[in-house]
Design an enzyme around this catalytic site. Sequence first.
Site, short mmCIF file in Angstrom:
data_model
loop_
_atom_site.label_atom_id
_atom_site.label_comp_id
_atom_site.label_asym_id
_atom_site.label_seq_id
_atom_site.Cartn_x
_atom_site.Cartn_y
_atom_site.Cartn_z
N SER A 127 -29.19 -4.42 -6.01
CA SER A 127 -29.82 -5.06 -6.68
C SER A 127 -28.85 -6.22 -7.75
O SER A 127 -29.38 -7.38 -8.14
CB SER A 127 -30.03 -3.98 -7.96
OG SER A 127 -29.21 -3.65 -8.54
N ASP B 163 -25.46 0.03 -12.35
CA ASP B 163 -24.22 0.05 -11.60
C ASP B 163 -24.06 -1.19 -10.50
O ASP B 163 -25.05 -1.89 -10.46
CB ASP B 163 -23.93 1.21 -10.78
CG ASP B 163 -24.87 1.45 -9.71
OD1 ASP B 163 -26.05 0.70 -9.57
OD2 ASP B 163 -24.60 2.46 -8.94
N ASP C 9 -22.95 -2.33 -6.96
CA ASP C 9 -22.47 -1.99 -5.41
C ASP C 9 -21.52 -3.14 -4.96
O ASP C 9 -21.93 -4.46 -4.94
CB ASP C 9 -23.74 -1.99 -4.44
CG ASP C 9 -24.61 -0.73 -4.92
OD1 ASP C 9 -23.97 0.31 -5.16
OD2 ASP C 9 -25.88 -0.87 -5.18
N ASP D 264 -19.49 1.10 -7.46
CA ASP D 264 -19.21 1.90 -6.32
C ASP D 264 -18.66 0.76 -5.27
O ASP D 264 -19.21 -0.25 -4.73
CB ASP D 264 -20.54 2.31 -5.53
CG ASP D 264 -21.06 3.43 -6.45
OD1 ASP D 264 -20.39 3.86 -7.37
OD2 ASP D 264 -22.27 3.75 -6.29
N LYS E 24 -40.52 -3.18 -8.99
CA LYS E 24 -39.35 -1.96 -9.08
C LYS E 24 -39.63 -1.32 -10.24
O LYS E 24 -39.78 -0.19 -10.53
CB LYS E 24 -37.93 -2.44 -9.16
CG LYS E 24 -37.56 -2.96 -7.79
CD LYS E 24 -35.97 -3.58 -7.97
CE LYS E 24 -35.15 -2.53 -8.19
NZ LYS E 24 -33.76 -2.81 -7.97
N TYR F 18 -40.01 5.91 -6.49
CA TYR F 18 -38.84 5.09 -6.67
C TYR F 18 -37.55 6.20 -6.32
O TYR F 18 -37.11 6.62 -7.14
CB TYR F 18 -38.43 4.25 -7.71
CG TYR F 18 -37.42 3.34 -7.50
CD1 TYR F 18 -37.83 1.88 -7.22
CD2 TYR F 18 -36.03 3.71 -7.40
CE1 TYR F 18 -36.60 0.92 -7.06
CE2 TYR F 18 -35.15 2.78 -7.27
CZ TYR F 18 -35.24 1.45 -7.04
OH TYR F 18 -34.40 0.59 -6.84
#
Length: 701
Positions: free
Chosen positions: A101, A112, A114, A166, A227, A236
């Site tokens: 995202s 968060d 990625d 992450d 979303k 979702y």
Amino acid sequence: MPFPITNQVQTAPQTPRHYGITSPISLVLPKESDLVLTQRLTEALKPFGVFEEELELQRRILVLGKLNTLVKEWIREISESKNIPASLMDNVGGKIFTFGSYRLGVHTKGADIDALCVAPRHVERTDFFTSFYEKLKEQEEVKDLRAVEEAFVPVIKLSFDGIEIDILFARLALQTIPENLDLRDDGLLKNLNIHCIRSLNGCRVTDEILHLVPNIENFRLTLRAIKLWAKRHNIYSNILGFLGGVSWAMLVARTCQLYPNAVASTLVHKFFLVFSKWEWPNPVLLKQPEDCNLNLPVWDPRVTPSDRYHLMPIITPAYPQQNSTYNVSVSTRNIMVEEFKQGLAITDEILQNKAEWSKLFEAPNFFQKYKHYIVLLASASTEKQHLEWIGLVESKIRILVGNLEKNEFITLAHVNPQSFPGPKEGNDKEEFSTMWVIGIDFKKMEGSEHLNVDLTFDIQSFTDTVYRQAISSKMFEPDMKITAMHVKRRQLHQLLPDLVILKRRKHSTDGLRMMNESSVDLALDSDNSMSLPSPTSTAPSSSCLVAAKSVRSASPHGSIGITAISESQIKTDLPGGAPAVGETKPPGAVGASSSPAPMGPPTGKRPGSPLLSDKDKKLKVEPESTSEAKGREHRDSQPAVEAEVGDPTPLEGETGMTELDMEKNIPPAQRIPSADLSDVPLLPANPIPVVKNSIKLRLSR
């Protein structure tokens, strides 16, 4: 004529090339009313926290910059230790890429990041999980550092200056990593191991999506709206069989390809139009699949037989092409298609100025939608064990949904992606627990005879799978338990936080106000499940604690593969052929069953037993303790308690029959004096635990 010429001038730069595998459906340019509706859509999204403030965005950029510098320093140190020539040392490189995202530009407040660490060929994966891990540990901004090296896609998780990140790792077959490296180049995959290919896949897919949409800003605003709608409507969650973030992004991208000149307000409407009428399982493709002759497995039903059984294929655009929705089941697909149809109806009203955008984002009342629910409770004795345990249980819930779908009397099994904190036990022993709620829709039946719906096998095979996986991965601890119970609609308030039930009774604006006051953000980004933080101000009712405790007391202690599940014999009358809620009557004391349910792959719909066997009717009653006997005497002396505390008026579609009326129809041999643990708010002081490895529902049709 000047007007057509103006159109040509505006259209040319907006559609410079052909997008997608088919020609566009429409090239119509937006009208003034479309722009106004788009502005209203933006305003409607703001209260939900889907837009991040500029200050927070700059903080993310700063954090990623620091992380990128750390990567370069670490790779240089590794290069020196491995005697890389000085001529290459200054240009050895290394870089942090983002995906998900954040890379798509649709991340929300508090989401968060990625990230992917790309390193040259002389840096090993073991270096990433040792020396780079230690380097991160030395940074004062880094908190909650943990490595998950054994995961399907190995990852390091951390919080850097308050931002969750992450980090995956990929080692390319290159001497140096240039700053302008384009990860979409298929040649980069040559000579890579499978872990590196999987790690690269997220970035490659995200970059392809952005290159395959005509207008990135229109795509982003549309995706933010879709979303949010999906999260508000509880669809979702990739891990539970719905769609995750990348799947929603690809559906929106396909819509943008079909309507390349449309603005966000139009695209949202067209999204629902296209996918409410899509003929599944025809796949959604953003580009024609390409074969790079690298012998990697790709989604191709002509070659791979298992691909033919995918119900809702949405194919990633980067090689190796994969189906991002392989978890989708019959139930979850039906639920999503129905939501698409409802979304189309609402956006039709919005475009006609008969409704506001807020109506699209109203959260439906999941806890009033069904008459019967299965509540799963996963618990462990420590917080660390609990996090591991619920991760495993949640990843397998789709197996339970698949099992329930195969029951011939069940038409739909709808798991709510939102999890809830489990009730605390009354003793001093610390325990951490999480609950999931599954709505069950039974088939409408005709005729008058009774039918027994036995869910024992469905539940048992699910719990056996979870325990077996936990044991094989060596994470199982004796205090890790799963329990399941059948709960009727009007009993849910005893298990769920009051905030959840009340919030769903409010209209959208009231619910939004309550959400903001409680700091509960429904727009939190997650490709797995959406779990709301538990409201600390709300304590479960005492009846909830006792009921859940009595069920959990039957969980396995040392006996693996067998989980104790509350037995509920539901006797219902079905006026007009519609299923109705009956009365739950657990027996006072039932002998524990130690034999596991027979295992074997179910095929098609499994029939329930048409009649109760004599063996099922005979219940072994254990000797009662003095306190238990007093509890039963107390219950028997108050025969009208359940009738008094029950729902004052039946819910629509439910039977108005009292327990006393139903008891007249029960043979004396089957009448067992007991209290309904879920129905009675005022429970006896010493409830008798139900120990039976089954959930059996008796439906009258």
